[in-house]
Design an enzyme around this catalytic site. Structure first.
Site, short mmCIF file in Angstrom:
data_model
loop_
_atom_site.label_atom_id
_atom_site.label_comp_id
_atom_site.label_asym_id
_atom_site.label_seq_id
_atom_site.Cartn_x
_atom_site.Cartn_y
_atom_site.Cartn_z
CB CYS A 1 -34.89 -8.56 21.26
SG CYS A 1 -33.16 -8.91 21.65
CB CYS B 1 -35.16 -25.13 20.32
SG CYS B 1 -35.10 -23.34 20.62
CB CYS C 1 -35.57 -12.74 27.83
SG CYS C 1 -33.96 -12.54 27.01
CB CYS D 1 -36.95 -18.06 15.59
SG CYS D 1 -35.60 -19.22 15.58
CB CYS E 1 -37.92 -11.66 21.02
SG CYS E 1 -37.88 -13.27 21.83
CD GLU F 1 -44.14 -21.77 25.32
OE1 GLU F 1 -45.36 -21.80 25.52
OE2 GLU F 1 -43.62 -21.11 24.40
#
Length: 348
Positions: A120, A109, A116, A341, A123, A96
């Site tokens: 974290c 962005c 990933c 975010c 997230c 995305e």
């Protein structure tokens, strides 16, 4: 399908390699320049659109190469104007990217990995785990798509790029730098590197490498706590790449580049909303000119992390400003389409 996979993606070739291909095929080297311009400046998705080269040459390209361009599968528009793209890659994986408009600028962005490499807890992308790194052309294509949307919907070209989408950019270092090279090159999009920010959760070894290589873009660090124990509880990789190592790498970065460091920082209720947390942040920032962006938290549905109250945010602002550290409070954009975010996770 087998034939397609045996062909090389033409955008993996350098200009020199393209020129060599044409010379070896009995053509002129400058033909490589023409094709290169179509691939990058004009973002051609097929060889058929390359109208200034002969059909015979286009057939030669079709026989040897593919253009593995992205496809925007789904575009969602938020009530605040933010646009989120679900981007399908040539192997059917999806990432995305987001267009964030303000009165004076439009920011892309972009994602750098499918999933990933880091873990974290706050997230949504981290829950996907890393499936693969994006290629330079796949990163570049996201920027081109958003630039087109910016021109179409906001009547102006894209002004800024942040690597804050899915993935840890410094865990895909080589491809991210190649993409930035193309984005900033006159043969590509010709954007100034000063309009590009690479955001990292903090990979000390790669921050030093960037400093040594004299990169010209901006650096942002997702910090979220300047106390090791707390940071490790929300960002477990911090146990291996701790705050002392991160700070040393950032000192090295500043020593080499003299560029201000931006810290991205979310304040959560009951996690890092006390005075001691703000004091620790001040101590961490003091070695170099810095700016702190306090970012509004966007829930990812399980309730473990909750946005701190306004009083805690005010305490941070007061503490930082009193010590001469620039601070801004960032309100999230695109929450209603999961484009804010920490929310990018292929829900679409």
């Amino acid at each position: 399908m087998e034939e397609k996979t045996s062909k090389k993606d033409i955008r993996a070739l350098t200009l020199e390699q393209l020129r060599d291909f044409f010379v070896k095929s009995g053509d002129k080297a400058f033909r490589g320049n023409q094709v290169y311009e179509w691939l990058w400046q004009k973002s051609a998705h097929t060889f058929e659109v390359m109208t200034n080269i002969s059909k015979e040459t286009r057939d030669l390209l079709n026989a040897n190469f593919v253009i593995n361009h992205i496809k925007v599968d789904l575009m969602q528009r938020s009530s605040d104007g933010t646009i989120k793209n679900a981007v399908r890659l040539h192997d059917d994986l999806v990432v995305e990217s987001v267009l964030i408009p303000t009165k004076t600028r439009t920011t892309a962005c972009v994602s750098s990995q499918v999933g990933c490499s880091l873990d974290c807890k706050f997230c949504a992308t981290a829950r996907l785990k890393r499936m693969r790194n994006l290629n330079p052309d796949e990163i570049y294509d996201q920027v081109v798509a958003i630039d087109n949307e910016s021109r179409l919907y906001f009547d102006r070209p894209l002004s800024n790029i942040v690597f804050m989408g899915m993935g840890e950019p410094l865990m895909n270092y080589k491809n991210v730098l190649k993409a930035i090279e193309k984005i900033t090159s006159p043969e590509g999009l010709g954007m100034s590197p000063k309009r590009i920010t690479v955001s990292t959760s903090g990979v000390p070894r790669m921050i030093k490498k960037m400093a040594d290589e004299g990169v010209k873009f901006n650096l942002a660090v997702s910090l979220h706590s300047a106390i090791d124990e707390i940071r490790t509880s929300i960002m477990p990789f911090n146990a291996q790449m701790n705050l002392a190592d991160l700070r040393e790498a950032l000192q090295y970065w500043y020593g080499k580049t003299k560029n201000r460091i931006t810290y991205e920082y979310v304040v959560w209720k009951g996690i890092n909303d006390a005075q001691k947390d703000a004091d620790a942040l001040v101590q961490f920032c003091r070695f170099a000119p810095s700016k702190v962006n306090l970012i509004e938290y966007n829930p990812i549905d399980d309730g473990e992390f909750q946005q701190a109250n306004d009083k805690a945010i005010e305490m941070y602002v007061t503490t930082l400003e009193r010590r001469g550290i620039t601070v801004t409070v960032r309100r999230s954009r695109g929450k209603d389409i999961d484009a804010a975010c920490g929310q990018l996770a292929n829900k679409s």
